[in-house]
Design an enzyme around this catalytic site. Structure first.
Site, PDB file in Angstrom:
ATOM      1  N   ASP A 175       0.825  -1.206   0.000  1.00  0.00           N
ATOM      2  CA  ASP A 175       0.000   0.000   0.000  1.00  0.00           C
ATOM      3  C   ASP A 175       0.861   1.258   0.000  1.00  0.00           C
ATOM      4  O   ASP A 175       1.501   1.584   1.003  1.00  0.00           O
ATOM      5  CB  ASP A 175      -0.915   0.003   1.229  1.00  0.00           C
ATOM      6  CG  ASP A 175      -2.015   1.041   1.134  1.00  0.00           C
ATOM      7  OD1 ASP A 175      -2.038   1.796   0.151  1.00  0.00           O
ATOM      8  OD2 ASP A 175      -2.857   1.104   2.045  1.00  0.00           O
ATOM      9  N   ASP A 373      -1.396   5.739  -6.609  1.00  0.00           N
ATOM     10  CA  ASP A 373      -1.745   4.876  -5.480  1.00  0.00           C
ATOM     11  C   ASP A 373      -1.990   3.451  -5.960  1.00  0.00           C
ATOM     12  O   ASP A 373      -2.880   3.203  -6.772  1.00  0.00           O
ATOM     13  CB  ASP A 373      -2.993   5.431  -4.788  1.00  0.00           C
ATOM     14  CG  ASP A 373      -3.403   4.601  -3.580  1.00  0.00           C
ATOM     15  OD1 ASP A 373      -2.523   3.980  -2.963  1.00  0.00           O
ATOM     16  OD2 ASP A 373      -4.600   4.582  -3.255  1.00  0.00           O
TER      17      ASP A 373
END
Length: 492
Positions: A175, A373
Site C-alpha cells: 500500500d 496509489d
C-alpha cells in the site's frame, strides 16, 4: 476563354492564399491512434480467476534473487516478489460480476477515506479532536479513546517478506497510500483468516516493544499507553481495523537482505477485508512507512493483471529504468503520506483532450493534485477532466454497441459478439509533452463474464488518483531522492 482562364487563376490564387492563412483547415486531421482489446483473452482470464486454486497450482511464490552483496550509491538493493490477490487466495465469488462489484465497493470506501483524510489535514483538524467511534474492540485493548483512522484501504496486491528472527515468511498487502506497517500476532483475540500461520512474537529473538515516550509512538495518529508500552490502532476506509502492540522487529526481503528495528504493529485484534494477507506493508511518505524506516532513496513495483496468477517484484533502491516516462514527484505540505505526480493532461486517439490549464495542479492549501496509489483500483479524475476524457472517448467509439452503466462506471459496451476490437488509445500526459500510452485492457475492463466492458475511469471532486488498473503492466518507480516518478511499460 481568356475570361475563364482569368477566373481559374483568380480561384487558384484565393485557394493558395487560404492555405497559407489556414494551413490546417484545408487538410485532413490525422486518424486517431488505436489499441487492440483482446476480448476473448480477457474474458477467458476472468473465467480462470474464478476457478483458479492457488493450492493446486505451481505458481506459489518464488524468490527473485537480488544479490545480497550488491549495492549502489543509493544503498542496498532489496527485491521481493509481488502477487495479485487472486494468485494466493481462491475467491469465494462464483460470478465475475459479483467479484467486480465487491472490488468496486472496497475501492469507493478507500477513495472516500483518502478524501476525508485530506479534508481533515487541509482544515487543520487533528484526529484527537474528533469524537471516538463506537467499535467492538475489547475495552482493555486501548486505554484511551481512538477515532476513525487514516486514508487507507484493502489493497489488491501482496508482497512476500520475512518477519522476526529467525525469519518467517508472510504475505503482506502492498500500500503506497498508508504508512503504518502491521502484522497479525499471537495471542489473537480476534483475527481474520490468512494464508500463513499467525506470527508468534515469543518465537522471535528480535521482537521488542516500543516505549510510550519514543518518537515512533508519538508518530502514530492513534496511540495509547499501557504499562509503559505503546499501543496502536489503525482504522481503514472500508471499516477494517487493527489494534495491538507497537513494536520493533527485523524485516527481511527474500535473499536480498534484512533490516533491524523496523517499527510495526503487532495486531491482536484485527477485523476486515484483508483476507489472505498476514498484514500490511506501508510504502507511503510518512516517518513510519517502510520506505522511510529503511531510508530507501527509491522504490519501484510492477503490477500484473489483477486477474492473473503471475507475479512481479517490489524493488528498493534499484533506480529508474532507462526507458521510463518521467514526471515530477510532488509533496503536499499538508499530508506527507501520499505521492503526487505532475500530470498535465490527457489524450485520446493521439489527440489532446481540451482541459483548463492547471486542472491537475496541487495548490498551496493542499487541494487538488494527482496521487499515484497502488491500493486504489479505478483511476479517479477531477470531474471536469473526467467528463472531457469520457466524451472524447465516446466520440471515437460510436461503432461499438453501448450498454447501461455498472456501479461507478457510466460508459459501458456490449462486446459479447466480438473477439477483439480496436479502440482509441488513452494516454496520461506529463511535463514537456511526455505521454504514457495505456494498453487497451487498462481502460476497458470486463465487469462480467458475458462481455460487458466499461471505461475504467470515474469522476471525483478535486483530487485525482491514478489507480492500479491503469498501472497494470507498468513499472512505477519513485525516485525519492530526486523527486521523480518514472513509468516504464511492459516491465513486469
Amino acid at each position: 476563354m481568356a475570361s475563364s482562364s482569368s477566373n481559374l487563376s483568380f480561384l487558384f490564387s484565393i485557394s493558395f492564399l487560404l492555405s497559407l492563412l489556414f494551413p490546417f483547415s484545408l487538410s485532413r486531421s490525422p486518424p486517431p491512434t488505436t489499441a487492440v482489446l483482446d476480448v476473448s483473452a480477457s474474458l477467458k482470464q476472468a473465467q480462470h480467476i474464478l476457478s483458479f486454486d492457488p493450492l493446486s497450482s505451481d505458481t506459489r511464490p518464488v524468490y527473485f534473487n537480488s544479490s545480497s552483496s550488491s549495492s549502489s550509491s543509493s544503498g542496498s538493493v532489496f527485491s521481493v516478489p509481488l502477487h495479485s490477490r487472486g494468485s494466493i487466495q481462491k475467491t469465494h465469488h462464483t460470478d465475475y460480476k459479483n467479484l467486480v462489484l465487491s472490488r468496486l465497493e472496497r475501492d469507493s470506501a478507500r477513495v472516500d477515506s483518502i478524501a476525508t483524510e485530506l479534508e481533515l489535514a487541509i482544515n487543520g483538524v487533528h484526529k484527537s479532536e474528533l469524537k471516538p467511534v463506537v467499535t467492538e474492540i475489547e475495552p482493555e485493548a486501548l486505554s484511551t479513546p481512538v477515532t476513525s483512522g487514516i486514508s487507507q484501504g484493502s489493497g489488491e496486491y501482496f508482497t512476500r517478506v520475512g518477519i522476526g528472527s529467525p525469519a518467517e515468511q508472510f504475505y503482506m498487502v502492498l500500500d503506497t497510500g498508508s504508512d503504518v506497517n502491521w502484522i497479525q500476532c499471537e495471542p489473537c483475540s480476534e483475527c481474520y483468516q490468512q494464508s500463513d500461520p499467525i506470527f508468534d512474537p515469543s518465537a522471535s529473538s528480535s521482537y521488542s516493544p516500543v516505549s510510550c515516550d519514543s518518537s515512533q509512538c508519538s508518530s502514530l495518529q492513534e496511540s495509547a499507553c499501557r504499562d509503559g508500552k505503546c499501543l496502536y490502532q489503525v482504522r481503514y476506509g472500508d471499516g477494517s481495523y487493527t489494534v495491538g502492540d507497537f513494536v520493533t522487529e527485523t524485516v527481511s526481503f527474500g535473499n536480498s537482505g534484512n533490516i533491524n528495528d523496523v517499527a510495526l504493529g503487532c495486531g491482536h485484534t484485527n477485523e476486515g477485508l484483508f483476507v489472505a494477507a498476514a498484514g500490511l506493508l506501508g510504502l507511503g511518505g510518512g516517518p513510519l512507512s517502510m520506505t522511510s524506516q529503511i531510508k530507501a532513496t527509491s522504490f519501484s513495483y510492477c503490477l500484473v493483471d489483477r486477474d492473473s496468477a503471475g507475479s512481479s517484484t517490489l524493488d528498493f533502491n534499484a533506480g529508474l529504468p532507462g526507458d521510463s516516462v518521467v514526471a515530477p514527484l510532488i509533496r503536499s505540505r499538508k499530508v506527507d503520506t501520499f505521492y503526487y505526480v505532475g500530470l498535465t493532461g490527457l489524450s485520446v486517439g493521439g489527440q489532446p483532450v481540451q482541459l483548463p490549464s492547471g486542472i491537475f495542479d496541487l495548490d498551496q492549501s493542499g487541494i487538488g493534485g494527482v496521487i499515484v496509489d497502488c491500493g486504489t483500483a479505478i483511476t479517479r479524475l477531477q470531474t471536469q477532466a473526467y467528463n472531457a476524457l469520457r466524451d472524447a472517448f465516446v466520440s471515437l467509439t460510436r461503432d461499438l454497441p453501448a450498454t447501461s452503466g455498472v456501479a461507478l462506471f457510466d460508459t459501458c459496451y456490449d462486446l459479447s459478439s466480438r473477439s477483439s476490437v480496436r479502440v482509441p488509445t488513452v494516454a496520461f500526459v506529463f511535463g514537456d509533452g511526455k505521454s504514457l500510452d495505456l494498453p487497451a485492457n487498462n481502460y476497458l475492463i470486463p465487469v462480467d463474464s458475458a462481455g460487458t466492458y466499461c471505461f475504467a475511469f470515474a469522476p471525483s471532486s478535486s483530487l485525482s488518483i491514478i489507480g492500479n488498473v491503469q498501472q497494470q503492466g507498468t513499472r512505477v518507480s519513485l525516485d525519492l531522492a530526486s523527486n521523480r516518478v518514472g513509468f516504464s511499460s511492459n516491465k513486469c
